[in-house]
Design a protein around this motif. Sequence first.
Motif, PDB file in Angstrom:
ATOM      1  N   GLY A   1       0.810  -1.219   0.000  1.00 41.13           N
ATOM      2  CA  GLY A   1       0.000   0.000   0.000  1.00 41.13           C
ATOM      3  C   GLY A   1       0.841   1.265   0.000  1.00 41.13           C
ATOM      4  O   GLY A   1       0.304   2.349  -0.155  1.00 41.13           O
ATOM      5  N   ASP A   2       2.144   1.112   0.141  1.00 45.18           N
ATOM      6  CA  ASP A   2       3.005   2.286   0.178  1.00 45.18           C
ATOM      7  C   ASP A   2       4.211   2.098  -0.746  1.00 45.18           C
ATOM      8  O   ASP A   2       4.513   0.972  -1.179  1.00 45.18           O
ATOM      9  CB  ASP A   2       3.494   2.531   1.611  1.00 45.18           C
ATOM     10  N   ASN A   3       4.889   3.195  -1.010  1.00 45.37           N
ATOM     11  CA  ASN A   3       6.075   3.120  -1.875  1.00 45.37           C
ATOM     12  C   ASN A   3       7.078   4.160  -1.405  1.00 45.37           C
ATOM     13  O   ASN A   3       6.750   5.071  -0.623  1.00 45.37           O
ATOM     14  CB  ASN A   3       5.703   3.366  -3.339  1.00 45.37           C
TER      15      ASN A   3
ATOM     16  N   LEU B   1       6.966  -0.529  -0.848  1.00 48.44           N
ATOM     17  CA  LEU B   1       7.226  -0.970   0.510  1.00 48.44           C
ATOM     18  C   LEU B   1       6.298  -2.151   0.749  1.00 48.44           C
ATOM     19  O   LEU B   1       5.088  -2.036   0.498  1.00 48.44           O
ATOM     20  CB  LEU B   1       6.884   0.137   1.512  1.00 48.44           C
ATOM     21  N   VAL B   2       6.849  -3.256   1.183  1.00 49.21           N
ATOM     22  CA  VAL B   2       6.020  -4.424   1.457  1.00 49.21           C
ATOM     23  C   VAL B   2       6.236  -4.823   2.915  1.00 49.21           C
ATOM     24  O   VAL B   2       7.362  -5.146   3.318  1.00 49.21           O
ATOM     25  CB  VAL B   2       6.363  -5.601   0.522  1.00 49.21           C
ATOM     26  N   GLY B   3       5.152  -4.762   3.650  1.00 51.27           N
ATOM     27  CA  GLY B   3       5.219  -5.239   5.018  1.00 51.27           C
ATOM     28  C   GLY B   3       5.205  -6.752   5.007  1.00 51.27           C
ATOM     29  O   GLY B   3       4.412  -7.361   4.274  1.00 51.27           O
ATOM     30  N   VAL B   4       6.066  -7.368   5.802  1.00 49.77           N
ATOM     31  CA  VAL B   4       6.198  -8.821   5.710  1.00 49.77           C
ATOM     32  C   VAL B   4       6.545  -9.400   7.081  1.00 49.77           C
ATOM     33  O   VAL B   4       7.173  -8.744   7.922  1.00 49.77           O
ATOM     34  CB  VAL B   4       7.286  -9.187   4.658  1.00 49.77           C
ATOM     35  N   THR B   5       6.127 -10.638   7.285  1.00 52.07           N
ATOM     36  CA  THR B   5       6.520 -11.335   8.511  1.00 52.07           C
ATOM     37  C   THR B   5       7.965 -11.780   8.366  1.00 52.07           C
ATOM     38  O   THR B   5       8.396 -12.133   7.255  1.00 52.07           O
ATOM     39  CB  THR B   5       5.596 -12.539   8.759  1.00 52.07           C
TER      40      THR B   5
ATOM     41  N   GLY C   1       0.342   4.818  -1.236  1.00 51.98           N
ATOM     42  CA  GLY C   1      -0.052   4.284  -2.537  1.00 51.98           C
ATOM     43  C   GLY C   1       1.086   3.506  -3.190  1.00 51.98           C
ATOM     44  O   GLY C   1       2.235   3.548  -2.743  1.00 51.98           O
ATOM     45  N   LEU C   2       0.690   2.794  -4.266  1.00 51.34           N
ATOM     46  CA  LEU C   2       1.704   1.992  -4.970  1.00 51.34           C
ATOM     47  C   LEU C   2       2.436   2.816  -6.027  1.00 51.34           C
ATOM     48  O   LEU C   2       3.483   2.414  -6.517  1.00 51.34           O
ATOM     49  CB  LEU C   2       1.045   0.758  -5.613  1.00 51.34           C
ATOM     50  N   ASN C   3       1.846   3.937  -6.421  1.00 51.66           N
ATOM     51  CA  ASN C   3       2.501   4.817  -7.390  1.00 51.66           C
ATOM     52  C   ASN C   3       2.984   6.082  -6.679  1.00 51.66           C
ATOM     53  O   ASN C   3       2.284   6.628  -5.825  1.00 51.66           O
ATOM     54  CB  ASN C   3       1.533   5.184  -8.515  1.00 51.66           C
ATOM     55  N   PHE C   4       4.162   6.540  -7.041  1.00 56.11           N
ATOM     56  CA  PHE C   4       4.806   7.651  -6.345  1.00 56.11           C
ATOM     57  C   PHE C   4       4.085   8.974  -6.606  1.00 56.11           C
ATOM     58  O   PHE C   4       3.830   9.351  -7.739  1.00 56.11           O
ATOM     59  CB  PHE C   4       6.264   7.736  -6.795  1.00 56.11           C
ATOM     60  N   ASN C   5       3.729   9.624  -5.519  1.00 52.92           N
ATOM     61  CA  ASN C   5       3.170  10.972  -5.593  1.00 52.92           C
ATOM     62  C   ASN C   5       3.763  11.738  -4.425  1.00 52.92           C
ATOM     63  O   ASN C   5       3.484  11.430  -3.256  1.00 52.92           O
ATOM     64  CB  ASN C   5       1.640  10.908  -5.495  1.00 52.92           C
ATOM     65  N   GLU C   6       4.575  12.757  -4.701  1.00 55.84           N
ATOM     66  CA  GLU C   6       5.332  13.385  -3.617  1.00 55.84           C
ATOM     67  C   GLU C   6       4.461  14.120  -2.619  1.00 55.84           C
ATOM     68  O   GLU C   6       4.895  14.445  -1.521  1.00 55.84           O
ATOM     69  CB  GLU C   6       6.422  14.306  -4.179  1.00 55.84           C
ATOM     70  N   LYS C   7       3.196  14.351  -2.977  1.00 58.79           N
ATOM     71  CA  LYS C   7       2.287  15.005  -2.023  1.00 58.79           C
ATOM     72  C   LYS C   7       1.755  14.020  -0.987  1.00 58.79           C
ATOM     73  O   LYS C   7       1.096  14.411  -0.037  1.00 58.79           O
ATOM     74  CB  LYS C   7       1.120  15.629  -2.773  1.00 58.79           C
TER      75      LYS C   7
END
Lengths: 402, 222
Positions: free
Chosen positions: A104-106, A112-116, A170-176
């Motif tokens: 959900g983030d980049n 960024l992938v949250g993982v165990t 988000g998965l796509n970069f948006n600097e805002k």
Amino acid sequence: MNIFLIVLKSLRQHSLSTAITAASIALAGGLLMAVWVVKEQSHQAFTQNNAGFDAVLGARSSKLQLVLNSIFHVEESPGNMPWNDYLEIRNNPNVETAVAIAVGDNYRGYRLVGVTPNLFTQVEYAPGKRFQVRPPGRLFDPALREAVVGSFAAERLGLRYGDTFHPFHGLNFNEKEQHPEIYVVVGIMKPSNTPADRVIWIPLEGTQKMSGHDERAAEDVSAALVKLRGSGQAGFRLDMFYNKQGNRLTFAWPVGRIMAQMFDKISWFDRVLAMVSYLVAVVAAGSILASIYNSMNERKRDIAILRALGARRLTVFSMILLEAATIAALGMAAGFAVYAGITLAAAELIRAQTGVVLSPFSFNTVMLWAPAGMIGLAALAGLVPALKAYRTPVAENLAPLS
Amino acid sequence: MALLQLRKLVKSYVDPEGQRSVVVDVAGFEMNAGEHVALSGESGTGKTTLLHMIAGIVRPDSGSVEFDGQDLSQLGESGRDRVRATGMGTIFQTFNLLQGFTCLENVLLGMHFGHGANRDRARTLLSRVGLESRLHHYPRQLSTGQQQRVAVARALAGKPKLVLADEPTGNLDHANSLEALRLIREVCGENNASLLLVSHDREVLSRFDRVQQLGEINRAAH
């Protein structure tokens, strides 16, 4: 002095047209070989490279989307599934390992992938190989805002051990869309040549509880990556359980077959590319025909002189065929440079987009049959001017003698 | 035994108006091994066609060309090519050197289709004609007289029994022409080759013991 030397002399005499024709052969041959190798290697890489997992469990969706999002880290996430579903499959006797991920983030376009943490401690992405962190790095602490960066992502982002960064939503970069949290890079992964290389790995909880994320989904995960226990029966049983009997989740299994189905769906594109390559090859062969044929008028006298010196019709015929084949051989030699250029560029693009690494310089049979085919095709194209040489009347084409 | 015998040799062509005209009609002609013969004739008397028939390049309508015991008119095209490659050498008026090949390579080509190229022999022949320092020059880098000498070396390269020379001095000035003739005859003599030379130059003809007027043997020339 032999027939090949005579042919080389002739090529040298027509060096400009030889170079242009050989260049067109190089383009055609290089393109053909590159299309073939990229197609075969990408098919092989995407269907056999499962990063150590047999299946993916996620929200009800298409299996392909689940696999692309969870294994290859492309495509949107189809949705979340409750943490309990992860626990259930992790504890299923058919499952050897289950790794939960949350996306959900980049950071500047890299996920960024949250993982165990068991991704790093239990999973072999290839037989005998586990994901490892370069010294002096270490694995993240699941309770802290720490990150382990894939080798490719680190290289592209310029991230080093000890650096800090703010994730973006988000998965796509948006600097805002910058999150206020600050993450510390505690490790850079050793290259694995898998899609994991282009991911920034953080603790699962980091994604789940990132500011701005829906608090109701704070216990959810995006998917569970599953390594099955034993033979295919385990996968079959889980497939029945989740896909046939249940209707809430999707169990994407087996990963390789799902990717193969994707390639089947876009196989028309391969065929179009191959068709274009074949057409270019035919056009290149045609250029050999035109090039030699157009020079036949100025060569008539040379051919007549050779015949006057005792060369047989068949000899001059063979010389023209050999000339056409030699142009193709020279072109194909240069074609390997074109091939290298195209495949290196394609491999870099595929690596950047998916993390999958191709090997442009590994041997493929196309490197034998394409040059052989091109030389054969060129010789075939040489038949027309060769026939003209064969029929060249000697007496008429010797300079007037008296 | 004669090295070359022509018997009832006839060749005709159809002109653009559709009229058939006979250009060669030779009842008989012979020359012996080692003999140097000059054929004298003006333009249009069928000299080139006759030489082409002797060389097997052109097939006669009728009659026979017997060379070294073989009737060329009975041989297929590849057979005649073989005879030309192994038994004959030709010196052309315009030399007909291949422009993309060096002097040495032109001479090697004179052997290639016959007994095979022999680099030492090619060098020796070029040295014999005074071109030892021009082995790797291209024809365009040579004077006319030097090109003629390359053509002489090439004609002798394949150890021919017969050298056909068609107006070999036609493109040379007087002094060079006599020098070229001397060279041709000397080199043919040293290589035991017969010489059949066509010319209309009286000075050249006067150097031969046997001069055959083409008009006398070619009835079509009248």
